[in-house]
Design a protein around this motif. Structure first.
Motif, PDB file in Angstrom:
ATOM      1  N   HIS A   1      -0.428   4.633  -6.175  1.00 42.25           N
ATOM      2  CA  HIS A   1       0.936   4.772  -6.187  1.00 42.25           C
ATOM      3  C   HIS A   1       1.799   5.792  -7.754  1.00 42.25           C
ATOM      4  O   HIS A   1       0.392   5.652  -8.107  1.00 42.25           O
ATOM      5  CB  HIS A   1       2.267   4.078  -6.586  1.00 42.25           C
TER       6      HIS A   1
ATOM      7  N   ALA B   1       7.609   3.416   0.266  1.00 42.33           N
ATOM      8  CA  ALA B   1       8.031   1.596   0.626  1.00 42.33           C
ATOM      9  C   ALA B   1       7.290   0.951   1.850  1.00 42.33           C
ATOM     10  O   ALA B   1       7.129  -0.381   1.501  1.00 42.33           O
ATOM     11  CB  ALA B   1       9.012   1.729   1.227  1.00 42.33           C
TER      12      ALA B   1
ATOM     13  N   THR C   1       4.243   0.637   1.956  1.00 40.56           N
ATOM     14  CA  THR C   1       3.043  -0.355   0.666  1.00 40.56           C
ATOM     15  C   THR C   1       3.798  -2.050   1.025  1.00 40.56           C
ATOM     16  O   THR C   1       2.637  -3.042   0.986  1.00 40.56           O
ATOM     17  CB  THR C   1       3.018  -0.270  -0.385  1.00 40.56           C
ATOM     18  N   HIS C   2       4.551  -2.124   1.337  1.00 43.83           N
ATOM     19  CA  HIS C   2       5.586  -3.232   0.618  1.00 43.83           C
ATOM     20  C   HIS C   2       5.651  -4.072   1.756  1.00 43.83           C
ATOM     21  O   HIS C   2       5.997  -5.407   1.467  1.00 43.83           O
ATOM     22  CB  HIS C   2       6.702  -3.438  -0.269  1.00 43.83           C
TER      23      HIS C   2
ATOM     24  N   ARG D   1       8.317  -4.465  -5.001  1.00 40.81           N
ATOM     25  CA  ARG D   1       7.302  -3.865  -5.242  1.00 40.81           C
ATOM     26  C   ARG D   1       6.087  -4.143  -5.646  1.00 40.81           C
ATOM     27  O   ARG D   1       5.455  -3.761  -5.700  1.00 40.81           O
ATOM     28  CB  ARG D   1       7.894  -2.831  -6.138  1.00 40.81           C
ATOM     29  N   HIS D   2       5.584  -5.219  -6.368  1.00 37.43           N
ATOM     30  CA  HIS D   2       4.330  -5.975  -6.959  1.00 37.43           C
ATOM     31  C   HIS D   2       3.317  -6.388  -5.679  1.00 37.43           C
ATOM     32  O   HIS D   2       2.547  -6.608  -5.912  1.00 37.43           O
ATOM     33  CB  HIS D   2       5.201  -7.104  -7.749  1.00 37.43           C
TER      34      HIS D   2
ATOM     35  N   SER E   1       1.576  -5.711  -1.957  1.00 35.58           N
ATOM     36  CA  SER E   1       1.271  -4.516  -0.983  1.00 35.58           C
ATOM     37  C   SER E   1       0.006  -5.330  -0.721  1.00 35.58           C
ATOM     38  O   SER E   1      -0.459  -6.099  -0.587  1.00 35.58           O
ATOM     39  CB  SER E   1       0.214  -4.027  -2.043  1.00 35.58           C
TER      40      SER E   1
ATOM     41  N   THR F   1       4.147   0.180 -10.106  1.00 35.93           N
ATOM     42  CA  THR F   1       5.167  -0.553  -9.133  1.00 35.93           C
ATOM     43  C   THR F   1       5.001  -2.201  -9.994  1.00 35.93           C
ATOM     44  O   THR F   1       6.544  -3.199  -9.239  1.00 35.93           O
ATOM     45  CB  THR F   1       4.639  -0.781  -7.668  1.00 35.93           C
TER      46      THR F   1
ATOM     47  N   ARG G   1       8.382  -2.479 -11.917  1.00 36.78           N
ATOM     48  CA  ARG G   1       9.468  -2.099 -11.265  1.00 36.78           C
ATOM     49  C   ARG G   1      10.116  -3.616 -10.632  1.00 36.78           C
ATOM     50  O   ARG G   1       9.599  -4.280 -10.925  1.00 36.78           O
ATOM     51  CB  ARG G   1       9.508  -1.722 -10.079  1.00 36.78           C
TER      52      ARG G   1
END
Ligand code: DQA
Length: 137
Positions: free
Chosen positions: A97, A74, A76-77, A108-109, A111, A101, A104
């Motif tokens: 991942h 999580a 990451t975002h 989550r798109h 990073s 992602t 989803r």
């Protein structure tokens, strides 16, 4: 070759956590398989649910290891700090991942890891980690 897999929050619950997304294997069992498969690699594993600990580990290994395979989960975002740590070190980081992602939720798109990463592998389940190791060989 010395590589480390660094996993972020909730990845200690693999096997139990949303198995329809993340599968039914525990990471510990999978890691044992990886060590057996890649005996020529000195492979380590670290997991933390705490952002600062992840940054500490990236700094600790990032000037001496040959590579980091990082699933910041999580963070990451959300984490500018982990993104900055990835940029601050010498060794290459491959972002991984388990899930795709981009299939989803929108959040989550994004990073914070990708801009500093050598490459990104996602959506292949636990095999994403294996592909990341192969990318270093
Ligand atoms: C994840 C994807 C993230 O969005 C999520 O927060 C995770 C796991 C993955 O491996 O698919 O915890 O990094």
């Amino acid at each position: 070759m010395k590589l480390i897999i660094i996993n972020g929050p909730n990845l200690n619950l693999l096997g139990k956590r949303e198995p329809e997304v993340y599968g039914t294997n525990t990471f510990e069992d999978f890691f044992t398989e990886l060590q057996f498969k890649f005996q020529e690699v000195q492979l380590e594993y670290y997991q933390s649910n705490i952002e600062g600990e992840l940054i500490g580990k990236i700094q600790e290994v990032g000037f001496t290891y040959d590579g980091i395979i990082l699933n910041a989960a999580a963070y990451t975002h959300t984490s500018v700090g982990i993104g900055d740590a990835v940029k601050a070190i010498d060794c290459p980081v491959v972002e991984v991942h388990i899930s795709n992602t981009f299939q989803r939720e929108e959040f989550r798109h994004t990073s914070y890891i990708s801009p500093g990463a050598k490459g990104v592998i996602l959506g292949f389940g636990l095999q994403s980690y294996e592909l990341a190791i192969q990318s270093f060989l």
